[in-house]
Write a protein that holds these residues in place. Structure first.
Motif, short mmCIF file in Angstrom:
data_model
loop_
_atom_site.label_atom_id
_atom_site.label_comp_id
_atom_site.label_asym_id
_atom_site.label_seq_id
_atom_site.Cartn_x
_atom_site.Cartn_y
_atom_site.Cartn_z
N LEU A 36 -16.85 -10.45 6.52
CA LEU A 36 -16.00 -11.61 6.73
C LEU A 36 -16.37 -12.75 5.80
CD1 LEU A 36 -15.80 -11.69 10.62
CD2 LEU A 36 -14.27 -10.57 9.00
N LEU A 61 -10.92 -14.35 13.08
CA LEU A 61 -11.26 -13.46 11.95
C LEU A 61 -11.99 -12.20 12.42
CD1 LEU A 61 -12.29 -16.18 9.33
CD2 LEU A 61 -10.21 -14.75 9.32
N LEU A 77 -16.51 -3.93 12.34
CA LEU A 77 -15.51 -4.59 11.49
C LEU A 77 -15.11 -3.71 10.30
CD1 LEU A 77 -17.11 -8.16 11.42
CD2 LEU A 77 -15.33 -7.30 12.95
N SER A 78 -13.88 -3.86 9.88
CA SER A 78 -13.36 -3.09 8.74
C SER A 78 -13.77 -3.69 7.40
CB SER A 78 -11.84 -3.02 8.82
OG SER A 78 -11.29 -4.33 8.79
N GLN A 79 -14.37 -4.88 7.42
CA GLN A 79 -14.83 -5.53 6.19
C GLN A 79 -15.86 -6.60 6.52
OE1 GLN A 79 -11.35 -7.32 4.46
NE2 GLN A 79 -11.29 -8.99 5.91
N ALA A 108 -9.32 -10.01 14.18
CA ALA A 108 -8.35 -9.47 13.24
C ALA A 108 -8.92 -8.28 12.45
CB ALA A 108 -7.89 -10.56 12.27
N ASN A 109 -10.23 -8.18 12.37
CA ASN A 109 -10.86 -7.12 11.58
C ASN A 109 -11.67 -6.14 12.42
OD1 ASN A 109 -10.28 -7.85 8.63
ND2 ASN A 109 -10.86 -9.80 9.56
N THR A 110 -11.57 -6.22 13.73
CA THR A 110 -12.30 -5.33 14.62
C THR A 110 -11.59 -3.98 14.73
OG1 THR A 110 -13.29 -7.12 15.91
CG2 THR A 110 -13.08 -4.99 17.01
#
Length: 188
Positions: A156, A170, A152-154, A173-175
């Motif tokens: 969650l 979620l 993940l970019s962040q 969307a962040n993978t």
């Protein structure tokens, strides 16, 4: 520039673009000592409830080579063959620290204290916290169980009481990269 030279330059540039991306996709890999791709899981990974009497143990999982830019990781287990119209979420574990590289068998049990510090265990589609094992309807045939590691970019921020579908959204969307190990299970 001749057409042949231009074609060669285009081909070489295409190779340099796709080469590293392909290597990156192949490098991030999910593995397990308990389950194997296209193989049947055991009663250890079967749910205990809903007519099933398994041990409800999440499998041991390990992974390697998360891509650059990984801030945290998430694990999901999903059955796309469940007769619900939307599949069945068996496990969602988010905000795994990026330096963690494995989960022991049973890490999906919320009271076992085996999930990584800082991670968050969420409700499965059985309505329980943590891992909920396979329990396809008797006679429904073979079901696929997709265990996926997500880079993940962040971290969650999941609202309290979030549905599995919202958590899945979620995560996706962040993978920035993922790897899936698909195991099987059926009840005759």
């Amino acid at each position: 520039m001749t057409r042949t030279l231009a074609s060669m330059l285009f081909f070489a540039s295409a190779l340099s673009i796709t080469g590293p991306a392909t290597a990156l996709a192949e490098g991030f890999k999910l593995m397990s000592q308990d389950i194997a791709p296209a193989q049947f899981m055991t009663k250890k990974q079967e749910f205990n409830g809903f007519g099933c009497d398994g041990k409800n143990l999440s499998p041991q999982l390990s992974w390697k080579n998360p891509p650059k830019g990984t801030v945290s990781l998430a694990i999901t287990a999903y059955d796309p063959d469940a007769p619900t119209g939307s599949g069945w979420w068996h496990w969602q574990l988010v905000n795994i620290p990026k330096d963690v590289t494995f989960l022991n068998s049973g890490a999906g049990a919320p009271n076992a204290n085996l999930s990584p510090k800082g991670s968050r265990i969420l409700k499965n589609d059985y309505g329980q916290m943590g891992f909920g094992g396979a329990c396809p309807p008797e006679g429904h045939g073979v079901h696929r169980y997709q265990f996926t590691i997500h880079a993940l970019s962040q971290k969650l921020e999941i609202p309290e009481g979030a549905s599995s579908a919202l958590v899945g959204y979620l995560i996706n969307a962040n993978t920035i990269a993922s790897s899936t190990l698909e195991a099987l299970y059926k009840r005759d």
